[in-house]
Design a protein around this motif. Structure first.
Motif, PDB file in Angstrom:
ATOM      1  N   ARG A   2       0.857  -1.189   0.000  1.00 33.49           N
ATOM      2  CA  ARG A   2       0.000   0.000   0.000  1.00 33.49           C
ATOM      3  C   ARG A   2       0.888   1.232   0.000  1.00 33.49           C
ATOM      4  NH1 ARG A   2      -5.014  -0.816  -1.285  1.00 33.49           N
ATOM      5  NH2 ARG A   2      -5.487   1.159  -0.313  1.00 33.49           N
ATOM      6  N   MET A   3       0.623   2.149  -0.913  1.00 36.19           N
ATOM      7  CA  MET A   3       1.384   3.386  -0.951  1.00 36.19           C
ATOM      8  C   MET A   3       0.845   4.348   0.098  1.00 36.19           C
ATOM      9  SD  MET A   3       2.025   4.302  -4.879  1.00 36.19           S
ATOM     10  CE  MET A   3       3.191   3.397  -5.842  1.00 36.19           C
ATOM     11  N   ASP A   4       1.730   5.010   0.786  1.00 33.32           N
ATOM     12  CA  ASP A   4       1.363   6.022   1.765  1.00 33.32           C
ATOM     13  C   ASP A   4       1.276   7.361   1.030  1.00 33.32           C
ATOM     14  OD1 ASP A   4       1.438   8.104   3.685  1.00 33.32           O
ATOM     15  OD2 ASP A   4       2.266   6.716   5.148  1.00 33.32           O
ATOM     16  N   THR A   5       0.070   7.876   0.915  1.00 36.54           N
ATOM     17  CA  THR A   5      -0.140   9.116   0.162  1.00 36.54           C
ATOM     18  C   THR A   5       0.612  10.277   0.789  1.00 36.54           C
ATOM     19  OG1 THR A   5      -2.328   8.297  -0.464  1.00 36.54           O
ATOM     20  CG2 THR A   5      -1.893  10.613  -0.831  1.00 36.54           C
ATOM     21  N   ALA A   6       0.668  10.349   2.122  1.00 40.15           N
ATOM     22  CA  ALA A   6       1.391  11.442   2.773  1.00 40.15           C
ATOM     23  C   ALA A   6       2.881  11.387   2.429  1.00 40.15           C
ATOM     24  CB  ALA A   6       1.192  11.385   4.281  1.00 40.15           C
ATOM     25  N   ASP A   7       3.450  10.187   2.405  1.00 41.95           N
ATOM     26  CA  ASP A   7       4.852  10.053   2.008  1.00 41.95           C
ATOM     27  C   ASP A   7       5.059  10.476   0.558  1.00 41.95           C
ATOM     28  OD1 ASP A   7       5.624   9.156   4.503  1.00 41.95           O
ATOM     29  OD2 ASP A   7       5.635   7.038   3.930  1.00 41.95           O
ATOM     30  N   MET A   8       4.094  10.126  -0.284  1.00 42.63           N
ATOM     31  CA  MET A   8       4.193  10.496  -1.686  1.00 42.63           C
ATOM     32  C   MET A   8       4.144  12.018  -1.852  1.00 42.63           C
ATOM     33  SD  MET A   8       1.974   9.170  -4.938  1.00 42.63           S
ATOM     34  CE  MET A   8       2.675   7.535  -4.820  1.00 42.63           C
ATOM     35  N   VAL A   9       3.257  12.682  -1.127  1.00 38.50           N
ATOM     36  CA  VAL A   9       3.171  14.149  -1.183  1.00 38.50           C
ATOM     37  C   VAL A   9       4.506  14.751  -0.744  1.00 38.50           C
ATOM     38  CG1 VAL A   9       2.080  16.198  -0.183  1.00 38.50           C
ATOM     39  CG2 VAL A   9       0.672  14.260  -0.875  1.00 38.50           C
ATOM     40  N   GLY A  10       5.062  14.258   0.351  1.00 36.65           N
ATOM     41  CA  GLY A  10       6.336  14.767   0.840  1.00 36.65           C
ATOM     42  C   GLY A  10       7.454  14.585  -0.171  1.00 36.65           C
ATOM     43  N   GLU A  11       7.505  13.418  -0.793  1.00 39.24           N
ATOM     44  CA  GLU A  11       8.535  13.146  -1.798  1.00 39.24           C
ATOM     45  C   GLU A  11       8.371  14.057  -3.011  1.00 39.24           C
ATOM     46  OE1 GLU A  11      11.924  11.554  -3.299  1.00 39.24           O
ATOM     47  OE2 GLU A  11      11.092  11.139  -1.335  1.00 39.24           O
ATOM     48  N   MET A  12       7.138  14.283  -3.421  1.00 35.22           N
ATOM     49  CA  MET A  12       6.901  15.146  -4.581  1.00 35.22           C
ATOM     50  C   MET A  12       7.282  16.591  -4.279  1.00 35.22           C
ATOM     51  SD  MET A  12       3.427  13.558  -6.178  1.00 35.22           S
ATOM     52  CE  MET A  12       3.580  14.450  -7.712  1.00 35.22           C
ATOM     53  N   ILE A  13       6.952  17.068  -3.082  1.00 31.35           N
ATOM     54  CA  ILE A  13       7.316  18.434  -2.704  1.00 31.35           C
ATOM     55  C   ILE A  13       8.830  18.553  -2.616  1.00 31.35           C
ATOM     56  CG2 ILE A  13       7.229  20.133  -0.835  1.00 31.35           C
ATOM     57  CD1 ILE A  13       4.320  19.205  -0.355  1.00 31.35           C
ATOM     58  N   SER A  14       9.502  17.558  -2.034  1.00 30.90           N
ATOM     59  CA  SER A  14      10.965  17.585  -1.945  1.00 30.90           C
ATOM     60  C   SER A  14      11.597  17.636  -3.336  1.00 30.90           C
ATOM     61  CB  SER A  14      11.474  16.354  -1.196  1.00 30.90           C
ATOM     62  OG  SER A  14      11.056  16.383   0.148  1.00 30.90           O
ATOM     63  N   ARG A  15      11.104  16.817  -4.250  1.00 30.79           N
ATOM     64  CA  ARG A  15      11.638  16.813  -5.609  1.00 30.79           C
ATOM     65  C   ARG A  15      11.407  18.159  -6.283  1.00 30.79           C
ATOM     66  NH1 ARG A  15       8.833  12.918  -9.240  1.00 30.79           N
ATOM     67  NH2 ARG A  15       9.183  11.583  -7.459  1.00 30.79           N
ATOM     68  N   PHE A  16      10.208  18.733  -6.093  1.00 33.75           N
ATOM     69  CA  PHE A  16       9.898  20.038  -6.684  1.00 33.75           C
ATOM     70  C   PHE A  16      10.859  21.110  -6.150  1.00 33.75           C
ATOM     71  CE2 PHE A  16       7.743  24.131  -6.613  1.00 33.75           C
ATOM     72  CZ  PHE A  16       7.326  24.246  -7.935  1.00 33.75           C
ATOM     73  N   LEU A  17      11.103  21.111  -4.838  1.00 36.33           N
ATOM     74  CA  LEU A  17      12.003  22.099  -4.244  1.00 36.33           C
ATOM     75  C   LEU A  17      13.417  21.934  -4.777  1.00 36.33           C
ATOM     76  CD1 LEU A  17      10.744  22.062  -0.551  1.00 36.33           C
ATOM     77  CD2 LEU A  17      10.300  23.803  -2.294  1.00 36.33           C
ATOM     78  N   TYR A  18      13.871  20.710  -4.927  1.00 36.95           N
ATOM     79  CA  TYR A  18      15.203  20.444  -5.465  1.00 36.95           C
ATOM     80  C   TYR A  18      15.312  20.913  -6.922  1.00 36.95           C
ATOM     81  CZ  TYR A  18      19.189  17.841  -7.259  1.00 36.95           C
ATOM     82  OH  TYR A  18      20.369  17.493  -7.878  1.00 36.95           O
ATOM     83  N   GLU A  19      14.337  20.528  -7.735  1.00 39.43           N
ATOM     84  CA  GLU A  19      14.386  20.857  -9.161  1.00 39.43           C
ATOM     85  C   GLU A  19      14.231  22.347  -9.427  1.00 39.43           C
ATOM     86  OE1 GLU A  19      11.407  18.350 -10.927  1.00 39.43           O
ATOM     87  OE2 GLU A  19      12.665  16.548 -10.746  1.00 39.43           O
ATOM     88  N   ASN A  20      13.599  23.062  -8.495  1.00 38.96           N
ATOM     89  CA  ASN A  20      13.376  24.496  -8.684  1.00 38.96           C
ATOM     90  C   ASN A  20      14.300  25.350  -7.810  1.00 38.96           C
ATOM     91  OD1 ASN A  20      10.964  24.834 -10.620  1.00 38.96           O
ATOM     92  ND2 ASN A  20      10.416  23.123  -9.299  1.00 38.96           N
ATOM     93  N   ASP A  21      15.398  24.770  -7.337  1.00 37.82           N
ATOM     94  CA  ASP A  21      16.471  25.465  -6.633  1.00 37.82           C
ATOM     95  C   ASP A  21      15.977  26.252  -5.422  1.00 37.82           C
ATOM     96  OD1 ASP A  21      19.043  26.240  -6.054  1.00 37.82           O
ATOM     97  OD2 ASP A  21      19.114  27.805  -7.581  1.00 37.82           O
ATOM     98  N   PHE A  22      15.407  25.537  -4.469  1.00 39.41           N
ATOM     99  CA  PHE A  22      14.913  26.151  -3.242  1.00 39.41           C
ATOM    100  C   PHE A  22      16.031  26.857  -2.483  1.00 39.41           C
ATOM    101  CE2 PHE A  22      13.276  25.791   1.238  1.00 39.41           C
ATOM    102  CZ  PHE A  22      12.204  26.647   1.079  1.00 39.41           C
TER     103      PHE A  22
END
Length: 74
Positions: free
Chosen positions: A42-62
């Motif tokens: 089972r995928m944990d949606t909260a973990d997925m949201v966190g991972e997506m936000i982390s990737r977005f911040l990295y790719e957009n030079d936070f």
């Protein structure tokens, strides 16, 4: 996410639209359905949201974003 820099994991409250969350949940269900070799997984949606936000911040030079004082709330 593969980031060559030293990182830490924090818990933070973020605001996202209900549409974005609904899309993430729906896509998680689609991805889960493709995992036939582990049907009990089972995928944990909260973990997925966190991972997506982390990737977005990295790719957009936070790091550069936080260096600009104009970006801070007043």
């Amino acid at each position: 996410m593969e980031d060559p820099r030293e990182t830490i994991r924090i818990n933070a409250r973020v605001e996202i639209t209900t549409d974005a969350l609904g899309t993430i949940v729906e896509n998680a269900r689609l991805l889960e359905g493709r995992m036939t070799e582990k049907p009990q997984h089972r995928m944990d949606t909260a973990d997925m949201v966190g991972e997506m936000i982390s990737r977005f911040l990295y790719e957009n030079d936070f790091d550069s974003y936080v260096q600009n004082l104009d970006n801070y709330p007043r």
